[in-house]
Design a protein around this motif. Structure first.
Motif, short mmCIF file in Angstrom:
data_model
loop_
_atom_site.label_atom_id
_atom_site.label_comp_id
_atom_site.label_asym_id
_atom_site.label_seq_id
_atom_site.Cartn_x
_atom_site.Cartn_y
_atom_site.Cartn_z
N THR A 123 21.74 43.28 10.33
CA THR A 123 20.29 43.27 10.12
C THR A 123 19.71 44.67 10.28
O THR A 123 18.71 45.02 9.64
CB THR A 123 19.63 42.33 11.13
OG1 THR A 123 20.01 42.70 12.47
CG2 THR A 123 20.06 40.89 10.88
N LYS A 124 20.35 45.48 11.11
CA LYS A 124 19.87 46.85 11.28
C LYS A 124 20.06 47.65 9.98
O LYS A 124 19.21 48.45 9.59
CB LYS A 124 20.61 47.51 12.43
CG LYS A 124 19.99 48.82 12.88
CD LYS A 124 20.61 49.28 14.18
CE LYS A 124 19.86 50.51 14.71
NZ LYS A 124 20.38 50.96 16.03
N ASN A 125 21.20 47.42 9.31
CA ASN A 125 21.42 48.07 8.01
C ASN A 125 20.36 47.65 7.00
O ASN A 125 19.83 48.48 6.25
CB ASN A 125 22.79 47.74 7.47
CG ASN A 125 23.92 48.22 8.37
OD1 ASN A 125 24.91 47.54 8.61
ND2 ASN A 125 23.78 49.45 8.90
N LEU A 126 20.05 46.34 7.02
CA LEU A 126 19.06 45.85 6.08
C LEU A 126 17.68 46.43 6.37
O LEU A 126 16.96 46.85 5.46
CB LEU A 126 19.01 44.32 6.13
CG LEU A 126 20.25 43.58 5.59
CD1 LEU A 126 20.15 42.09 5.90
CD2 LEU A 126 20.40 43.82 4.11
N ALA A 127 17.30 46.43 7.65
CA ALA A 127 15.99 46.97 8.00
C ALA A 127 15.90 48.47 7.71
O ALA A 127 14.87 48.97 7.23
CB ALA A 127 15.72 46.71 9.49
N LEU A 128 16.98 49.19 7.97
CA LEU A 128 16.98 50.63 7.68
C LEU A 128 16.88 50.89 6.17
O LEU A 128 16.16 51.78 5.72
CB LEU A 128 18.26 51.25 8.24
CG LEU A 128 18.36 52.77 8.18
CD1 LEU A 128 17.24 53.42 8.96
CD2 LEU A 128 19.72 53.24 8.71
N SER A 129 17.57 50.07 5.38
CA SER A 129 17.48 50.21 3.93
C SER A 129 16.06 49.92 3.45
O SER A 129 15.52 50.63 2.58
CB SER A 129 18.47 49.25 3.26
OG SER A 129 18.31 49.27 1.87
N SER A 151 21.58 51.44 -4.09
CA SER A 151 21.38 51.01 -2.70
C SER A 151 21.37 49.49 -2.60
O SER A 151 21.85 48.91 -1.61
CB SER A 151 20.09 51.60 -2.15
OG SER A 151 18.98 51.15 -2.91
N CYS A 152 20.82 48.83 -3.62
CA CYS A 152 20.84 47.36 -3.63
C CYS A 152 22.27 46.84 -3.71
O CYS A 152 22.65 45.88 -3.03
CB CYS A 152 20.00 46.85 -4.79
SG CYS A 152 19.89 45.06 -4.89
N GLN A 153 23.09 47.47 -4.52
CA GLN A 153 24.49 47.06 -4.62
C GLN A 153 25.25 47.28 -3.31
O GLN A 153 26.08 46.45 -2.90
CB GLN A 153 25.17 47.84 -5.74
CG GLN A 153 24.67 47.52 -7.13
CD GLN A 153 25.26 48.43 -8.18
OE1 GLN A 153 26.09 49.29 -7.87
NE2 GLN A 153 24.82 48.26 -9.42
N LEU A 154 24.95 48.40 -2.65
CA LEU A 154 25.70 48.73 -1.43
C LEU A 154 25.27 47.90 -0.23
O LEU A 154 26.10 47.53 0.61
CB LEU A 154 25.53 50.21 -1.12
CG LEU A 154 26.18 51.19 -2.11
CD1 LEU A 154 25.82 52.62 -1.76
CD2 LEU A 154 27.70 51.02 -2.12
N VAL A 155 23.97 47.58 -0.10
CA VAL A 155 23.48 46.90 1.10
C VAL A 155 23.32 45.41 0.83
O VAL A 155 24.02 44.58 1.44
CB VAL A 155 22.16 47.52 1.57
CG1 VAL A 155 21.65 46.82 2.82
CG2 VAL A 155 22.34 49.00 1.86
N LEU A 156 22.41 45.05 -0.03
CA LEU A 156 22.24 43.63 -0.32
C LEU A 156 23.47 43.02 -0.96
O LEU A 156 23.85 41.89 -0.67
CB LEU A 156 21.03 43.44 -1.22
CG LEU A 156 19.66 43.45 -0.54
CD1 LEU A 156 18.55 43.29 -1.58
CD2 LEU A 156 19.55 42.36 0.51
#
Length: 976
Positions: A803-809, A783-788
């Motif tokens: 930012t919504k993707n980041l907050a959801l993750s 998940s870190c590879q895919l989002v961050l």
């Protein structure tokens, strides 16, 4: 007259007041006395053939003794039979027949000790004291002393010529040094031309030794002559002694004639009565022996009859009794000379028959139909066989039962497979011939039912074995208990016999060869002690009847063995009564070892069943069948095997590790496949995840609710209720809303499946913990590879990471972190204390997740920080107010708030905006310092204050941020 006494049957008494003793044959006790050859042929030698049986003083005094020896010692030393004196040194001294032999001590001479002289010393001590006193008073005559002194001096002068080496007490020619000193080898060398001189030296040496011998002989003869006076004195008194002995002999002869007349008048009648009584008793004994011989003669037919009815113990007891009778009471009977060997062969035949019978019994017992009842097959027959085998010391009979157990276990599995295959129409037994191939064609339900049937058969099989072996062990313990009671009884009898060991002397005098002479006393005259002793003797195995009153038909039957072999009745746990004889010659150690081996056989039965089950399991697992099972099927299989393992442990009392090890091996393979399937599934879900908020189906909410009380379990599916309920926007966990993606919902279910699998299969707890840790680490890193790391842009095709993707993750990670302590407690309750160190994996995972969440928060702050840097770098303090820069900043802040407010909790939102506000103040302060705007109350200061007030009002107007402390005074430089 003497001969008549010697032939008399009068029993000789051992008491000191008896008149006569039985004469012994002197020709047997003493060797014929012979005189020395050519020494005193005219002396009387006492021919033993002329001696009478009765004692004779005349005959005894004519026997040759050492005092008849009248030999000239020098003549004895000089052997006259030698032709030449100088021929040989050794034959000259010791004779032509000289050999070095060891003289054996005479067995006619007793061993004399100091105790033999004790009485003599007591008598002679007073006399010696009187003699000493007289010797001191009287003056001795020294004439004889001076003569002896002169003679001694002369002899001493002559003896000084003899070398001292011959006078040593330890002189022995066997010693090499002594031999070389007496006979120097240089005198016997004949080498070269010195032969004549050596011969002369040898003659000289021989003459010298002869001279030494003559000196010794002369001294010995002189010493003998000094004692001649005493010798002639003895010869003078000899004639007087012979006259005295002649008178004594006549007196003895007259006395014997009188005694002979008394014997004829007073003794012969009584002795005849005794002789007739003994004859009668001998006839009774002969009659009893004949009856006993007739009984023994019927032994073999009786044994055959007992064997025909499988009475092995009775046949062995009869054989043992007969052999004891043959050895004790019928020993030497010519007609029975082969009966002992025949009985031994018959006993060996019975051993083989019992072993064959026990093998047949074991086969019939183990191969009978396996029904629910576990009764013992023919318990009486089993007990009889075990007693017979113990009696014959065949202590390895349990190995036969063990071999039959192995064969029966194989047949049980084979028969179950055949019966199951015959009921399945899809399997063509003509095409598929091998049972293993037929078994592999079954599906899981069919194979599971077959395995269940095998386990049930094995359970009944073990219960039946346990019942049989318990009966055998009970027989062994009964024999052991009987041995202990027998020892206690013997100790008691020994104590009683020590108290009653006194016997009346008058009755003992009338006892002859273990029998009482009933004619000696009347019935009323018998003493009380004698009556008790007589009753004991008559009831003893060696007692014999002696009179007509004591002879009856039952008493004439002699059976010493049966009287010695006492039996006792015992009852087995199954209610079988049996007689235990005392001739079980087994030690307690052997019986205890046998009982332990029988118990070990029960453990081996459990191991055999487990081993056969493992082979059956491996035969089905060859094509990977067990690895392809789903979770429910494998859990069902595991529970069945665990139940069978617990049943066998309860029956046999010991754990068997083979089936448990096979289950663990299959469980490890199942865990690997289980983990790989779910990891692959998670990987596919993450690769297709678009990181948008997903609706939460009702079944997932129920799943989360089932974990709320701390117990992890998958709820049962309710299709009807699930269709009526609509999906929710958020996942409610302990009152908190969690916005999640679909992957995390499935991940929670996968995590619960891991925990549920641990509950179903406790043996895989450690493996499941390791695999679950790996799965959680994989989700965090991926998940870190895919989002961050923005990997979702290429994998899924997202345009940007919002930012919504980041907050959801971040919220998804927080949901997993919430369940990690619950998962940790679940595994901790199922681990051994020594395995608690493995729980550190959850601590590391929790730290990694928190670090990931912190990185996401930092990323959100960094996004706004870059925005502030871009906008505030172009900020100019001028009208209108609010400026365009501040309007854009407030607009972006509102978008940020709109994106994360519904995803993150209010507290996290406030903390995030405080960090964003701190970044904003830092950039604004830097820009104001660049523009030289200070807090001086001037126009520029007023414009900046208006913009800041606009920013503060807009920010605090956002939902949840109205109470946020912005502390905008920090934008101004502090005056120093």
């Amino acid at each position: 007259m003497a001969s008549s006494h010697s032939s008399s049957p009068v029993p000789q008494s051992n008491s000191s007041d008896a008149f006569f003793k039985k004469e012994t044959d002197t020709t047997k006790c003493f060797r014929p006395v012979q005189s020395l050859p050519d020494v005193c042929p005219k002396e009387p030698t006492g021919n033993p053939n002329n001696l009478r049986d009765s004692p004779s003083l005349v005959a005894d005094q004519q026997r040759w003794t050492i005092y008849h020896s009248k030999v000239n010692l020098p003549a004895a030393l000089n052997d006259p039979r030698l032709a030449k004196r100088e021929s040989d040194f050794f034959t000259k001294t010791w004779g032509v027949d000289f050999v070095d032999t060891e003289v054996t001590p005479s067995f006619y001479l007793p061993q004399i000790t100091k105790e033999h002289f004790a009485f003599y010393q007591q008598e002679i001590t007073p006399r010696e004291k009187v003699h000493e006193r007289c010797k001191n008073i009287c003056t001795p005559k020294d004439t004889f002393g001076r003569t002896l002194l002169h003679t001694h001096d002369k002899s001493r002068t002559d003896l000084e010529q003899v070398p001292k080496i011959f006078m040593k007490p330890d002189f022995a020619l066997e010693d090499s040094l002594t031999f070389n000193a007496v006979l120097p080898w240089s005198h016997f060398s004949t080498a070269g031309g010195k032969g004549n001189r050596d011969a002369a030296s040898s003659r000289l040496l021989q003459e010298k030794l002869s001279h030494y011998l003559d000196i010794v002989e002369v001294n010995i003869a002189h010493q003998i002559s000094l004692r001649s006076e005493a010798f002639f004195h003895a010869m003078t008194s000899q004639h007087e002694l012979q006259d005295y002995l002649r008178k004594t002999s006549q007196a003895v002869k007259l006395l014997r004639e009188k005694i002979s007349k008394i014997d004829k008048v007073m003794c012969e009648g009584s002795l005849r009565v005794l002789r007739l009584s003994l004859t009668r008793n001998n006839c009774i004994k002969a009659y009893n022996k004949l009856k006993l011989m007739a009984t023994v003669h019927q032994t073999q037919p009786t044994v055959q009859l007992l064997l025909s009815t499988s009475e092995y113990v009775g046949a062995l007891d009869l054989i043992a009794t007969t052999q004891e009778v043959l050895q004790q009471e019928l020993q030497g009977i010519h007609s029975f000379r082969h009966l002992g060997s025949q009985l031994c062969e018959l006993e060996k035949l019975i051993d083989k028959m019992m072993i064959a019978e026990f093998s047949t019994y074991a086969r019939n017992d183990l191969n009978r139909p396996l029904e629910d009842d576990c009764h013992i097959l023919e318990e009486e027959r089993l007990v009889s066989l075990v007693f017979g085998l113990l009696k014959q010391r065949k202590l390895n009979f349990y190995e036969i039962y063990g071999d039959e157990m192995i064969n029966t276990a194989k047949n049980i599995i084979k028969q179950c497979v055949v019966n199951t295959v015959s009921q399945i129409e899809e399997i063509d037994t003509e095409v598929v011939v091998k049972l293993a191939d037929q078994m592999r064609m079954m599906n899981f339900p069919q194979w599971f039912d077959l395995l269940k049937n095998i386990f049930s058969k094995f359970t009944i099989f073990l219960k039946r074995i346990k019942a049989t072996l318990n009966t055998i062990r009970s027989v062994v313990f009964l024999v052991l208990d009987k041995n202990q009671k027998t020892r206690d009884l013997e100790d008691t009898l020994q104590k009683n016999s020590a108290k009653e060991s006194t016997v009346d002397t008058e009755v003992a005098y009338l006892t002859h060869e273990g029998m009482f002479i009933s004619d000696a006393f009347g019935d009323g005259e018998l003493p009380a002690g004698a009556a008790d002793t007589a009753s004991q003797r008559n009831t003893s195995p060696n007692s014999e009847p002696c009179s007509s009153d004591s002879v009856s038909e039952p008493e004439c039957t002699t059976d010493s063995s049966s009287s010695k072999e006492h039996t006792s009745s015992s009852v087995t746990p199954g209610g079988v009564e049996m007689m235990i004889s005392d001739d079980m010659k087994l030690t307690d150690l052997e019986l205890i070892r046998l009982a332990n081996n029988i118990q070990e056989l029960l453990y081996n039965a459990s191991d055999i069943c487990h081993d056969r089950s493992v082979k059956f399991l491996m035969a089905r697992a060859k094509d990977g069948f067990l690895e392809k099972l789903n979770s429910n099927e494998f859990v069902t299989l595991s529970r069945l095997m665990e139940g069978f393992i617990l049943d066998t442990e309860q029956i046999c009392g010991r754990k068997s590790m083979s089936l448990r090890g096979a289950l663990q091996s299959q469980a490890n393979r199942f865990v690997n496949r289980f983990h790989e399937e779910r990891k692959t599934k998670l990987s596919l879900l993450l690769d297709n995840e678009r990181w948008k908020q997903a609706e939460v189906p009702a079944e997932f909410q129920d799943l989360v609710d089932s974990v709320s009380d701390g117990r992890i379990s998958l709820p049962e599916k309710k299709p009807t209720a699930t269709e009526e309920r609509k999906p929710a926007e958020f996942l409610i966990v302990e009152g908190q809303k969690y916005a999640t993606v679909g992957t995390v919902l499935l991940l929670i279910r996968i995590i619960l499946e891991y925990c549920q699998c641990v509950d179903n299969i406790p043996s895989i707890t450690t493996d499941m913990l390791t695999r679950l840790s790996d799965l959680l680490k994989y989700f965090n890193s991926r998940s870190c590879q895919l989002v961050l790391g923005a990997g979702a842009l290429q994998v899924v095709g997202l345009k940007t990471i919002t930012t919504k993707n980041l907050a959801l993750s971040s919220r998804c990670l927080q949901l997993i972190v919430h369940y990690i302590p619950i998962i940790r407690a679940h595994f901790e309750a199922r681990l051994q204390p020594k395995q608690f160190s493995m729980l550190r994996h959850f601590d590391h995972i929790t730290k990694d997740y928190h670090d990931h969440i912190a990185e996401i928060s930092a990323k959100l702050v960094a996004i706004m920080d870059s925005l502030f840097d871009k906008l505030l770098s172009k900020y100019e303090v001028k009208a209108p107010v609010p400026s365009a820069c501040f309007r854009n900043i407030c607009k972006q802040m509102a978008k940020m708030h709109e994106a994360i407010y519904d995803l993150l909790p209010e507290e996290q939102t406030q903390m995030l905006f405080l960090r964003i506000n701190a970044s904003y103040k830092l950039h604004l302060k830097r820009q104001l310092a660049h523009l030289n705007v200070v807090n001086d109350g001037g126009p520029l200061n007023g414009l900046v204050t208006s913009d800041v007030a606009f920013y503060t009002g807009n920010l605090q107007a956002l939902k949840g941020l109205n109470n946020l402390d912005l502390n905008m005074a920090e934008i101004w430089e502090q005056k120093r």
